[in-house]
Each structure stands twice: as structure tokens, then as C-alpha cells.
Design a protein around this motif. Sequence first.
Motif, PDB file in Angstrom:
ATOM      1  N   ILE A 114       0.845  -1.205   0.000  1.00  0.00           N
ATOM      2  CA  ILE A 114       0.000   0.000   0.000  1.00  0.00           C
ATOM      3  C   ILE A 114       0.875   1.248   0.000  1.00  0.00           C
ATOM      4  N   GLY A 115       1.924   1.224   0.819  1.00  0.00           N
ATOM      5  CA  GLY A 115       2.834   2.359   0.848  1.00  0.00           C
ATOM      6  C   GLY A 115       3.486   2.590  -0.494  1.00  0.00           C
ATOM      7  N   GLY A 116       3.830   1.496  -1.199  1.00  0.00           N
ATOM      8  CA  GLY A 116       4.407   1.627  -2.528  1.00  0.00           C
ATOM      9  C   GLY A 116       3.440   2.268  -3.510  1.00  0.00           C
ATOM     10  N   LEU A 117       2.162   1.927  -3.416  1.00  0.00           N
ATOM     11  CA  LEU A 117       1.154   2.556  -4.267  1.00  0.00           C
ATOM     12  C   LEU A 117       1.090   4.060  -4.008  1.00  0.00           C
ATOM     13  N   LEU A 118       1.117   4.445  -2.737  1.00  0.00           N
ATOM     14  CA  LEU A 118       1.067   5.866  -2.401  1.00  0.00           C
ATOM     15  C   LEU A 118       2.324   6.591  -2.876  1.00  0.00           C
ATOM     16  N   PHE A 119       3.467   5.945  -2.771  1.00  0.00           N
ATOM     17  CA  PHE A 119       4.724   6.508  -3.266  1.00  0.00           C
ATOM     18  C   PHE A 119       4.639   6.735  -4.769  1.00  0.00           C
ATOM     19  N   GLY A 179       6.979   1.056   5.335  1.00  0.00           N
ATOM     20  CA  GLY A 179       6.610   1.266   3.940  1.00  0.00           C
ATOM     21  C   GLY A 179       5.289   2.001   3.841  1.00  0.00           C
ATOM     22  N   LEU A 180       4.337   1.626   4.702  1.00  0.00           N
ATOM     23  CA  LEU A 180       3.040   2.286   4.717  1.00  0.00           C
ATOM     24  C   LEU A 180       3.140   3.707   5.244  1.00  0.00           C
ATOM     25  N   SER A 181       3.816   3.894   6.379  1.00  0.00           N
ATOM     26  CA  SER A 181       3.868   5.233   6.971  1.00  0.00           C
ATOM     27  C   SER A 181       4.595   6.212   6.053  1.00  0.00           C
ATOM     28  N   ILE A 182       5.630   5.749   5.344  1.00  0.00           N
ATOM     29  CA  ILE A 182       6.323   6.616   4.390  1.00  0.00           C
ATOM     30  C   ILE A 182       5.356   7.048   3.282  1.00  0.00           C
ATOM     31  N   GLY A 183       4.617   6.084   2.745  1.00  0.00           N
ATOM     32  CA  GLY A 183       3.652   6.426   1.709  1.00  0.00           C
ATOM     33  C   GLY A 183       2.597   7.398   2.195  1.00  0.00           C
ATOM     34  N   ILE A 184       2.105   7.198   3.408  1.00  0.00           N
ATOM     35  CA  ILE A 184       1.086   8.091   3.972  1.00  0.00           C
ATOM     36  C   ILE A 184       1.635   9.502   4.132  1.00  0.00           C
ATOM     37  N   ARG A 185       2.914   9.636   4.452  1.00  0.00           N
ATOM     38  CA  ARG A 185       3.511  10.966   4.622  1.00  0.00           C
ATOM     39  C   ARG A 185       3.469  11.778   3.322  1.00  0.00           C
ATOM     40  N   GLY A 186       3.287  11.113   2.195  1.00  0.00           N
ATOM     41  CA  GLY A 186       3.171  11.841   0.939  1.00  0.00           C
ATOM     42  C   GLY A 186       1.755  12.229   0.568  1.00  0.00           C
ATOM     43  N   VAL A 187       0.772  11.825   1.377  1.00  0.00           N
ATOM     44  CA  VAL A 187      -0.626  12.076   1.022  1.00  0.00           C
ATOM     45  C   VAL A 187      -0.964  13.562   1.104  1.00  0.00           C
ATOM     46  N   GLY A 188      -0.470  14.249   2.127  1.00  0.00           N
ATOM     47  CA  GLY A 188      -0.768  15.679   2.270  1.00  0.00           C
ATOM     48  C   GLY A 188      -0.310  16.484   1.067  1.00  0.00           C
ATOM     49  N   PRO A 189       0.965  16.378   0.661  1.00  0.00           N
ATOM     50  CA  PRO A 189       1.405  17.091  -0.542  1.00  0.00           C
ATOM     51  C   PRO A 189       0.634  16.676  -1.800  1.00  0.00           C
ATOM     52  N   LEU A 190       0.306  15.382  -1.909  1.00  0.00           N
ATOM     53  CA  LEU A 190      -0.476  14.921  -3.060  1.00  0.00           C
ATOM     54  C   LEU A 190      -1.835  15.613  -3.087  1.00  0.00           C
ATOM     55  N   ALA A 191      -2.496  15.685  -1.925  1.00  0.00           N
ATOM     56  CA  ALA A 191      -3.827  16.306  -1.852  1.00  0.00           C
ATOM     57  C   ALA A 191      -3.780  17.761  -2.296  1.00  0.00           C
ATOM     58  N   GLU A 192      -2.722  18.472  -1.928  1.00  0.00           N
ATOM     59  CA  GLU A 192      -2.585  19.865  -2.339  1.00  0.00           C
ATOM     60  C   GLU A 192      -2.426  19.971  -3.851  1.00  0.00           C
ATOM     61  N   ARG A 193      -1.688  19.057  -4.443  1.00  0.00           N
ATOM     62  CA  ARG A 193      -1.406  19.135  -5.878  1.00  0.00           C
ATOM     63  C   ARG A 193      -2.626  18.818  -6.737  1.00  0.00           C
ATOM     64  N   VAL A 194      -3.561  18.019  -6.221  1.00  0.00           N
ATOM     65  CA  VAL A 194      -4.734  17.646  -7.036  1.00  0.00           C
ATOM     66  C   VAL A 194      -5.978  18.427  -6.616  1.00  0.00           C
ATOM     67  N   ARG A 195      -5.797  19.488  -5.826  1.00  0.00           N
ATOM     68  CA  ARG A 195      -6.938  20.225  -5.279  1.00  0.00           C
ATOM     69  C   ARG A 195      -7.881  20.723  -6.365  1.00  0.00           C
ATOM     70  N   GLU A 196      -7.365  21.053  -7.554  1.00  0.00           N
ATOM     71  CA  GLU A 196      -8.203  21.606  -8.621  1.00  0.00           C
ATOM     72  C   GLU A 196      -8.850  20.521  -9.486  1.00  0.00           C
ATOM     73  N   ASN A 197      -8.625  19.275  -9.158  1.00  0.00           N
ATOM     74  CA  ASN A 197      -9.240  18.181  -9.906  1.00  0.00           C
ATOM     75  C   ASN A 197     -10.221  17.479  -8.971  1.00  0.00           C
ATOM     76  N   PRO A 198     -11.524  17.761  -9.062  1.00  0.00           N
ATOM     77  CA  PRO A 198     -12.481  17.274  -8.057  1.00  0.00           C
ATOM     78  C   PRO A 198     -12.474  15.761  -7.836  1.00  0.00           C
TER      79      PRO A 198
END
Length: 387
Positions: free
Chosen positions: A242-247, A311-330
Motif C-alpha cells: 500500500i505504501g508503494g502505491l502511495l509513493f 513502507g506504509l507510513s512513508i507512503g502516507i507521509r506523501g498524502v498531504g502534498p499529493l492532496a494539495e497538488r490535485v486540489r483543482e481536480n475534483p
Amino acid sequence: MTGDANTTIVRDLMAEFAGLTGLDPPRARPRRYLWTDAYAVCNYLELFRRTGDGTYRDLALRLVDQVHHTLGRHRDDDSRTGWISGLPEEEGEAHPTRGGLRIGKPLPERKPGEPFDERLEWERDGQYYHYLTKWMHALSRVSRVTGDPVYVQWAVELAKAAHAAFTHVPSSGGRKRTYWKMSIDLARPLVPAMGQHDPLDGFVTYSELRAAGGRIDLTPEIADMAGICRGGSLATDDPLGIGGLLFDAGRIVQILEGSGRIAQLAGREGFAHENLLASVLDAALSGLARFSGGGTLRYPADYRLAFREFGLSIGIRGVGPLAERVRENPPLSRQADALMRYVPLADEIERFWTDPKNREAGTWMQNREINTVMLATSLAPREFLTV
């Protein structure tokens, strides 16, 4: 935990790793392991970014050199000598990744004709595709941080070598696939099964290298991996998976930022993998729901594998920046917001394993080096999560 506190912990963890493996102080025969070392390179680059201390940049470069001169060459107990690529010494120095890189497992690889033993195979050397892609990423980060193009060139040469060896058309016909594990010389498969996320990881990593400006064209390899990805299932409840998918999702979004296209990962020649990012996020959400409901984080340390949780916690740490980058795509933003609900899992994992008592468990000590390095990455993940 504050950023300063995290930096102090990460410095201590990476000093421990350096001493354990013969990086610092350097040993004549350091103990190198490709997966762990890829994360460690990024950790030293992150410490350099945080502190401005050039010692950490130098440790990253020294580690790259040790990996290439250890895992890019035949084992001491092998009758073969020199670079595993077969290149002469001087040419091998200039192109240390052209033959791939060994895993660094303790036992020699299985010989031709030797019976397969699943338990022993986990301890035998060879080459893993998903370890090679992690090293490509680490080299790309070194190139970005230092401004030296030779590192991304080595990454692209590794991608070319790995792709040529690991991809194949099954004897029964059909679409191309990838092998899970190859021999040290990349001449024969040791485990012919395909890793579930290897094609996705290869596709995204090759795209990262192209964006980093490698001079060798990877368009055919990117197209190959896209074809292998299509129709495959990405869902897993394994925390490392799962962490790899988030990465991979985070890297896809960063690669697309420059082009302004968040709905698909597009190649320069018109090739596009429709809905890739949405599919990856869907699989991560499904996996997180299953994992979080399983209760494994309530087990005592002796019944847990820390590096898989990291592996999971590392992937989760990238979720916040990802959410900011896709904010304009509903549609993507809704998926990212759903992922944000799982951020407390990373806090829980880190809190448990930063407790020194839990790091006395047998499961920690048996995997001490990889656990140490991946805990450091989870606490300071920016360099690892950046393309």
C-alpha cells in the motif's frame, strides 16, 4: 513530534546505520543491501537539506560508490570476478550499473540445475527488479541535489539493463511480463513469477528518469511497462505494498505538475495511460480500509515487521502534498481527502517504533538495518518522496 526532534532522531538512526554497515567509519568489506541503501541515500540527502552540513551529502555519495563497487561486482565467494556487467575495469568504473546490481543477500545465488527451495531463495543473492527501481530513484535524487548528470545517466543505464533482462513474452504467448528475480548476471530467471506492482513501479520510475533529463531515450521501455500494467490488479492489504502505491501516486502527480495534466500520465509521443492515477489511489484506499480494520497495529512488537509498516507510513507521509497538488481536480481531490483520514496510522506506527523498548524485540533486531533506515525515512521523508 517537532521537526527539530525528528532531525535529531534521524541523525542518530543514520549514524547507527553507517556504523553497522561499514559506511562510516569505512570498512574494506562493507555490508551493502540494495533496498536499504536506496532509502539511506535519500535520508542523507534529506539531512543535508535540513542541516546544510555537507558531511551528509558526502555520506550519500560515499554510499553510492560503495554500492556500485560492492553490488555492481561479483561476490567474494564467486568464481567470477570483476564487474557483473562483464565490462573491463576502466569501462566498468564509468558505467557501474550496466549489468544491474546484486541484492546483497547473504547466500550465493542458486546455481543452474540446483533445485528450487522457496525458503532458501529468500536468502540467496541475485537481482530483484523492485530493488533496482528503488536505486534508480535514489540516483535520480542524487543528480537533482548535486547537479551532476552522471548519476541520472547511471540510473537510465540501469533502467535499460533491467528492462531488457526482466521483461519477456511468456512461452505460452500473450502480453509481456516481468520476472520477479533474476540471476546475478541477468542471464536466467530465478523466480519467474511477476511482482504485483513491479510494472507500475517501473513505468513510474522510467517516467521520473525521463523527466530528470536522462540523455538516453526510455520511450520504448515506458510503453512496454504501460502495456504490462493494463488490466492488472493493484489492490493489496500488505502495508508495504500500500505504501508503494502511495509513493508511486505521489511521483505521478509530481511528474504531471509540469505538464498541467493530472488525469493521466502522458508521454511525449502521444502515448497516455488513461486513469492511471485514479486507479492507483483506488487501490490504496481499498488496501488501507482492509489493513486498518485488521488490527495488526495492536499486536506487540514481537509479532510485527517494522519495515513493512514503515513502507506504509512513508507512503502516507506523501498524502498531504499529493492532496494539495490535485486540489483543482475534483475526482482526484475526493480520493485524496479520503486518504487523509488515514494519516493517523503513520503517527501511530512511528510512535510505536520510536519507543526504545519496542526496538528491543527480536523482529526489530533480526532486520535492524532496514528497520533503522526506513524509520528514519518515515520521520524525514521529503527527499525520498520527491522526484
